[in-house]
Write a protein that holds these residues in place. Structure first.
Motif, PDB file in Angstrom:
ATOM      1  N   CYS A 163      76.910  -1.859-145.813  1.00 52.40           N
ATOM      2  CA  CYS A 163      75.906  -2.805-145.371  1.00 52.40           C
ATOM      3  C   CYS A 163      74.970  -3.197-146.521  1.00 52.40           C
ATOM      4  CB  CYS A 163      75.118  -2.159-144.232  1.00 52.40           C
ATOM      5  SG  CYS A 163      74.202  -3.319-143.254  1.00 52.40           S
ATOM      6  N   GLN A 164      74.525  -2.209-147.255  1.00 51.57           N
ATOM      7  CA  GLN A 164      73.634  -2.467-148.388  1.00 51.57           C
ATOM      8  C   GLN A 164      74.337  -3.289-149.458  1.00 51.57           C
ATOM      9  OE1 GLN A 164      72.517   1.563-149.239  1.00 51.57           O
ATOM     10  NE2 GLN A 164      70.579   1.401-148.154  1.00 51.57           N
ATOM     11  N   GLU A 198      73.365  -6.908-150.879  1.00 49.04           N
ATOM     12  CA  GLU A 198      73.150  -7.109-152.315  1.00 49.04           C
ATOM     13  C   GLU A 198      73.938  -8.307-152.828  1.00 49.04           C
ATOM     14  OE1 GLU A 198      74.120  -3.662-154.684  1.00 49.04           O
ATOM     15  OE2 GLU A 198      72.591  -2.516-153.611  1.00 49.04           O
ATOM     16  N   TYR A 213      78.022  -9.552-144.092  1.00 47.21           N
ATOM     17  CA  TYR A 213      76.850  -8.699-143.951  1.00 47.21           C
ATOM     18  C   TYR A 213      76.552  -8.434-142.469  1.00 47.21           C
ATOM     19  CZ  TYR A 213      72.037  -7.243-143.619  1.00 47.21           C
ATOM     20  OH  TYR A 213      70.898  -6.571-143.276  1.00 47.21           O
ATOM     21  N   TYR A 272      76.476  -4.852-140.698  1.00 45.96           N
ATOM     22  CA  TYR A 272      75.260  -4.438-140.012  1.00 45.96           C
ATOM     23  C   TYR A 272      75.556  -4.056-138.564  1.00 45.96           C
ATOM     24  CZ  TYR A 272      70.393  -4.398-138.583  1.00 45.96           C
ATOM     25  OH  TYR A 272      69.184  -4.009-138.112  1.00 45.96           O
ATOM     26  N   PRO A 308      66.348   3.315-142.839  1.00 52.34           N
ATOM     27  CA  PRO A 308      67.026   2.310-143.658  1.00 52.34           C
ATOM     28  C   PRO A 308      67.390   1.064-142.857  1.00 52.34           C
ATOM     29  CG  PRO A 308      68.409   4.261-143.341  1.00 52.34           C
ATOM     30  CD  PRO A 308      67.050   4.584-142.826  1.00 52.34           C
ATOM     31  N   LEU A 352      66.469  -2.789-143.799  1.00 52.19           N
ATOM     32  CA  LEU A 352      67.460  -3.865-143.880  1.00 52.19           C
ATOM     33  C   LEU A 352      67.063  -5.022-142.967  1.00 52.19           C
ATOM     34  CD1 LEU A 352      70.773  -1.828-143.993  1.00 52.19           C
ATOM     35  CD2 LEU A 352      69.941  -3.359-145.749  1.00 52.19           C
TER      36      LEU A 352
END
Ligand code: ZN
Length: 98
Positions: free
Chosen positions: A21-22, A26, A56, A60, A88, A92
């Motif tokens: 997810c991160q 990014e 994304y 998520y 986190p 997000l």
């Protein structure tokens, strides 16, 4: 120790999903910045961004459904809530689709 570190140490599925997810975020942010800086426009660019946004959103959604369904994570976040205010996921959420 932050709650997410604690949790990624315990649940490897969560760690994997969080990382995905991160990473997707990014890539999306990076691409948006590049495009913004260079002033690109056009259908191809639009399609590419939509694609990255969809990737994304998918990552998520996976993370969120894991959050709801994983006994281990629920247990850990129950513990975490007592000690930590930010997760986190909340981080997000703030960043996404602004
Ligand atoms: Zn989990």
């Amino acid at each position: 120790m932050p709650a997410d570190h604690f949790r990624t140490a315990i649940c490897t599925d969560y760690e994997r999903l969080l990382f995905a997810c991160q990473r997707a975020l990014e890539i999306l942010d990076h691409r948006r910045q590049q495009i913004g800086a260079l002033g690109f426009a056009g259908k191809n660019i639009g399609d590419e961004l939509l694609c990255l946004e969809a990737a994304y959103a998918r990552a998520y959604a996976h993370l969120e459904s894991h959050d709801e369904n994983c006994q281990l994570c629920r247990f850990v976040s129950k513990l975490g809530h007592r000690h930590f205010s930010s997760s986190p996921l909340a981080e997000l959420e703030k960043k996404s689709f602004v």
